[in-house]
Design a protein around this motif. Sequence first.
Motif, PDB file in Angstrom:
ATOM      1  N   PRO A  18       0.806  -1.235   0.214  1.00  0.00           N
ATOM      2  CA  PRO A  18      -0.040  -0.085  -0.013  1.00  0.00           C
ATOM      3  C   PRO A  18       0.900   1.311   0.075  1.00  0.00           C
ATOM      4  O   PRO A  18       0.381   2.096  -0.702  1.00  0.00           O
ATOM      5  N   LEU A  19       2.016   1.402   0.739  1.00  0.00           N
ATOM      6  CA  LEU A  19       2.749   2.710   0.692  1.00  0.00           C
ATOM      7  C   LEU A  19       3.445   2.784  -0.452  1.00  0.00           C
ATOM      8  O   LEU A  19       3.499   3.799  -1.046  1.00  0.00           O
ATOM      9  N   THR A  20       3.961   1.566  -1.073  1.00  0.00           N
ATOM     10  CA  THR A  20       4.811   1.884  -2.473  1.00  0.00           C
ATOM     11  C   THR A  20       3.777   2.085  -3.473  1.00  0.00           C
ATOM     12  O   THR A  20       4.162   2.876  -4.400  1.00  0.00           O
ATOM     13  N   GLY A  21       2.653   1.597  -3.285  1.00  0.00           N
ATOM     14  CA  GLY A  21       1.490   1.938  -4.259  1.00  0.00           C
ATOM     15  C   GLY A  21       1.113   3.552  -4.158  1.00  0.00           C
ATOM     16  O   GLY A  21       1.116   3.966  -5.203  1.00  0.00           O
ATOM     17  N   ALA A  22       0.986   3.973  -2.976  1.00  0.00           N
ATOM     18  CA  ALA A  22       0.713   5.340  -2.750  1.00  0.00           C
ATOM     19  C   ALA A  22       1.996   6.289  -3.408  1.00  0.00           C
ATOM     20  O   ALA A  22       1.760   7.404  -3.999  1.00  0.00           O
ATOM     21  N   LEU A  23       3.227   6.053  -2.891  1.00  0.00           N
ATOM     22  CA  LEU A  23       4.276   6.568  -3.523  1.00  0.00           C
ATOM     23  C   LEU A  23       4.251   6.496  -5.128  1.00  0.00           C
ATOM     24  O   LEU A  23       4.609   7.426  -5.828  1.00  0.00           O
ATOM     25  N   SER A  24       4.048   5.426  -5.577  1.00  0.00           N
ATOM     26  CA  SER A  24       4.149   5.375  -7.045  1.00  0.00           C
ATOM     27  C   SER A  24       2.877   6.309  -7.687  1.00  0.00           C
ATOM     28  O   SER A  24       3.181   6.816  -8.809  1.00  0.00           O
ATOM     29  N   ALA A  25       1.705   6.398  -7.143  1.00  0.00           N
ATOM     30  CA  ALA A  25       0.845   7.376  -7.499  1.00  0.00           C
ATOM     31  C   ALA A  25       1.170   8.847  -7.486  1.00  0.00           C
ATOM     32  O   ALA A  25       1.167   9.435  -8.457  1.00  0.00           O
ATOM     33  N   LEU A  27       4.694   9.468  -7.689  1.00  0.00           N
ATOM     34  CA  LEU A  27       5.467   9.748  -8.785  1.00  0.00           C
ATOM     35  C   LEU A  27       4.951  10.009  -9.940  1.00  0.00           C
ATOM     36  O   LEU A  27       5.304  10.775 -10.746  1.00  0.00           O
ATOM     37  N   MET A  28       3.626   9.270 -10.492  1.00  0.00           N
ATOM     38  CA  MET A  28       3.323   9.262 -11.525  1.00  0.00           C
ATOM     39  C   MET A  28       2.371  10.568 -11.788  1.00  0.00           C
ATOM     40  O   MET A  28       2.626  11.294 -12.829  1.00  0.00           O
ATOM     41  N   THR A  29       1.797  11.082 -10.985  1.00  0.00           N
ATOM     42  CA  THR A  29       0.901  12.382 -11.100  1.00  0.00           C
ATOM     43  C   THR A  29       2.121  13.392 -11.238  1.00  0.00           C
ATOM     44  O   THR A  29       2.108  14.307 -11.967  1.00  0.00           O
ATOM     45  N   SER A  30       2.892  13.442 -10.210  1.00  0.00           N
ATOM     46  CA  SER A  30       4.177  14.651 -10.435  1.00  0.00           C
ATOM     47  C   SER A  30       4.990  14.484 -11.566  1.00  0.00           C
ATOM     48  O   SER A  30       5.341  15.445 -12.311  1.00  0.00           O
ATOM     49  N   GLY A  31       5.135  13.093 -11.985  1.00  0.00           N
ATOM     50  CA  GLY A  31       5.981  12.922 -13.369  1.00  0.00           C
ATOM     51  C   GLY A  31       5.295  13.504 -14.561  1.00  0.00           C
ATOM     52  O   GLY A  31       5.763  13.817 -15.241  1.00  0.00           O
ATOM     53  N   LEU A  32       3.685  13.305 -14.600  1.00  0.00           N
ATOM     54  CA  LEU A  32       2.902  13.943 -15.455  1.00  0.00           C
ATOM     55  C   LEU A  32       3.202  15.299 -15.935  1.00  0.00           C
ATOM     56  O   LEU A  32       3.286  16.041 -16.747  1.00  0.00           O
ATOM     57  N   ALA A  33       3.163  15.958 -14.670  1.00  0.00           N
ATOM     58  CA  ALA A  33       3.209  17.474 -14.516  1.00  0.00           C
ATOM     59  C   ALA A  33       4.618  17.820 -14.992  1.00  0.00           C
ATOM     60  O   ALA A  33       4.844  18.826 -15.943  1.00  0.00           O
ATOM     61  N   MET A  34       5.759  17.097 -14.564  1.00  0.00           N
ATOM     62  CA  MET A  34       7.087  17.376 -14.989  1.00  0.00           C
ATOM     63  C   MET A  34       7.534  17.229 -16.466  1.00  0.00           C
ATOM     64  O   MET A  34       7.992  17.818 -17.282  1.00  0.00           O
ATOM     65  N   TRP A  35       6.769  16.294 -17.010  1.00  0.00           N
ATOM     66  CA  TRP A  35       6.790  16.023 -18.480  1.00  0.00           C
ATOM     67  C   TRP A  35       6.140  17.099 -19.302  1.00  0.00           C
ATOM     68  O   TRP A  35       6.822  17.609 -20.328  1.00  0.00           O
ATOM     69  N   PHE A  36       4.602  17.523 -18.807  1.00  0.00           N
ATOM     70  CA  PHE A  36       4.333  18.575 -19.660  1.00  0.00           C
ATOM     71  C   PHE A  36       4.899  19.833 -19.687  1.00  0.00           C
ATOM     72  O   PHE A  36       4.922  20.674 -20.440  1.00  0.00           O
ATOM     73  N   HIS A  37       5.218  20.119 -18.337  1.00  0.00           N
ATOM     74  CA  HIS A  37       6.147  21.330 -18.228  1.00  0.00           C
ATOM     75  C   HIS A  37       7.552  21.605 -18.072  1.00  0.00           C
ATOM     76  O   HIS A  37       8.017  22.745 -18.419  1.00  0.00           O
ATOM     77  N   LEU A  76      10.652  11.232 -13.725  1.00  0.00           N
ATOM     78  CA  LEU A  76       9.757  10.911 -12.617  1.00  0.00           C
ATOM     79  C   LEU A  76       8.588  10.048 -13.060  1.00  0.00           C
ATOM     80  O   LEU A  76       8.160   9.095 -12.275  1.00  0.00           O
ATOM     81  N   LEU A  77       7.935  10.280 -14.366  1.00  0.00           N
ATOM     82  CA  LEU A  77       6.887   9.361 -14.627  1.00  0.00           C
ATOM     83  C   LEU A  77       7.571   8.104 -15.013  1.00  0.00           C
ATOM     84  O   LEU A  77       6.689   7.020 -14.763  1.00  0.00           O
ATOM     85  N   MET A  78       8.701   7.845 -15.436  1.00  0.00           N
ATOM     86  CA  MET A  78       9.176   6.518 -15.790  1.00  0.00           C
ATOM     87  C   MET A  78       9.233   5.807 -14.474  1.00  0.00           C
ATOM     88  O   MET A  78       8.988   4.728 -14.394  1.00  0.00           O
ATOM     89  N   LEU A  79       9.686   6.631 -13.233  1.00  0.00           N
ATOM     90  CA  LEU A  79      10.130   5.777 -12.327  1.00  0.00           C
ATOM     91  C   LEU A  79       8.738   5.493 -11.515  1.00  0.00           C
ATOM     92  O   LEU A  79       8.542   4.571 -10.880  1.00  0.00           O
ATOM     93  N   GLY A  80       7.718   6.690 -11.655  1.00  0.00           N
ATOM     94  CA  GLY A  80       6.377   6.349 -11.265  1.00  0.00           C
ATOM     95  C   GLY A  80       5.534   5.098 -11.943  1.00  0.00           C
ATOM     96  O   GLY A  80       5.267   4.070 -11.194  1.00  0.00           O
ATOM     97  N   LEU A  81       5.661   4.863 -13.172  1.00  0.00           N
ATOM     98  CA  LEU A  81       5.148   3.691 -13.814  1.00  0.00           C
ATOM     99  C   LEU A  81       5.742   2.417 -13.459  1.00  0.00           C
ATOM    100  O   LEU A  81       5.142   1.285 -13.193  1.00  0.00           O
ATOM    101  N   LEU A  82       7.225   2.492 -13.344  1.00  0.00           N
ATOM    102  CA  LEU A  82       7.871   1.269 -12.598  1.00  0.00           C
ATOM    103  C   LEU A  82       7.523   0.873 -11.196  1.00  0.00           C
ATOM    104  O   LEU A  82       7.184  -0.306 -11.215  1.00  0.00           O
ATOM    105  N   THR A  83       7.461   1.859 -10.543  1.00  0.00           N
ATOM    106  CA  THR A  83       7.098   1.377  -9.099  1.00  0.00           C
ATOM    107  C   THR A  83       5.633   1.164  -9.268  1.00  0.00           C
ATOM    108  O   THR A  83       5.148   0.077  -8.447  1.00  0.00           O
TER     109      THR A  83
END
Lengths: 109, 261
Positions: free
Chosen positions: B17-24, B26-36, B42-49
Motif C-alpha cells: 500500500p505504501l509503495t502504491g501510494a508513492l508510485s501514484a 511519482l506518476m502524477t508529479s511525473g506527468l506534470a514534469m513531463w508536460f511543463h 519521474l514519470l518513468m520511475l512512477g510507472l515502474l514502481t
Amino acid sequence: MAVVGVSSVSRLLGRSRPQLGRPMSSGAHGEEGSARMWKTLTFFVALPGVAVSMLNVYLKSHHGEHERPEFIAYPHLRIRTKPFPWGDGNHTLFHNPHVNPLPTGYEDE
Amino acid sequence: MTHQSHAYHMVKPSPWPLTGALSALLMTSGLAMWFHSHSMTLLMLGLLTNTLTMYQWWRDVTRESTYQGHHTPPVQKGLRYGMILFITSEVFFFAGFFWAFYHSSLAPTPQLGGHWPPTGITPLNPLEVPLLNTSVLLASGVSITWAHHSLMENNRNQMIQALLITILLGLYFTLLQASEYFESPFTISDGIYGSTFFVATGFHGLHVIIGSTFLTICFIRQLMFHFTSKHHFGFEAAAWYWHFVDVVWLFLYVSIYWWGS
C-alpha cells in the motif's frame, strides 16, 4: 426490475440458500452440459459472426482509397492551444501524414 | 495451527500500500514534469514502481488464497462486494465521458457549424471496422462464458482453449482499434468531436488492455492448477470486468460511432 437486480446481485455474492433437490455447494452455480452449449455458440455463432464482419470490412476496404478531403483551415479544427509534449509539439500521437493535415495543411502536398 | 476463532482474513503487514501510494505520487508529479519541464524521469520511475507494486501485491493475494487458504466463503463474499463496487465506480467514470459527448453533440454550437458531426469532420463508417470490433467483443463474451462453464464442469482442456480464444479476440480488438487510430482522418485536436471521441474510446481501449492482462493472468493460473471447479473467484472477477468492457463498447458504438455519425 430492481427486484431482479437485487436477486442477481445476491446470486453474484454467492448467498447460500437451503439445498433444494439439486445438491450443489454454494460456490458452484453451473448446470451440467451447459459448457457444451456455450462451446457450440462460440464456434457456430460468435466466431462465424466475426468472420462475416471481417469479410465485410475486406469487401468495403477499397472504396474511397484515393479520396482525401480538401484542406480548409477551419478555426475549430487542428487546435493547438499548447504544444504536445513529444516531437515538435505539432503532431498528434497517432499522426498519419497522408490523412491528418497539420494546422497549416497536409504535410505531403 | 491457526489461532483465530473466526473465518475472516487478518492480513499480515505489507509494504505494497505504501509503495502504491508513492508510485501514484511519482506518476502524477511525473506527468506534470513531463508536460511543463519536458523530463520523463519521474514519470518513468512512477510507472515502474506502480507496475512492481501491482505485481507484488496481487502475487501476495494469490499466495494468501491459493497457497495459504485464507479465502474462506465470507472472505470471498467480501471480495465479490469489492469487485462489484469497483466496477460500479468505473461505470460512473465512463458516464462522465458519455455526458461530455452528449452535452456537446445534442446542441452543436455555431462554431462547429451548428450540426453534428461538425463541419470538416468525416466520421468513421460504423458499418466497417467498428462493426467488426463489436462482433469481436461480443464473441469474446460468448467464449469467456464457455470457459467459465468448462471450469465449473471440471473440463480443464476446454477451459484453457476457451480462455485462449477470449484473450486472442481481445488482442485482435486492440490491434484493430490501434489501426483505426492511425488511419482516422480526424485527430484528438479536432475540436470537441476529436476530444470526446479519443478520450472515450481511448480510455475504453486502455480498459480492454487491462482486461486482457487480467485474463492472461487467469490463463497462467489455470495452467498452474490454481482454480478448482468450485473456487475460482479471480477468474470470475476477470470475467465480470471483461463483460463490463464489452458493455461500455456497445454504448460507445451506439452513441459515438452510430448515432454520432
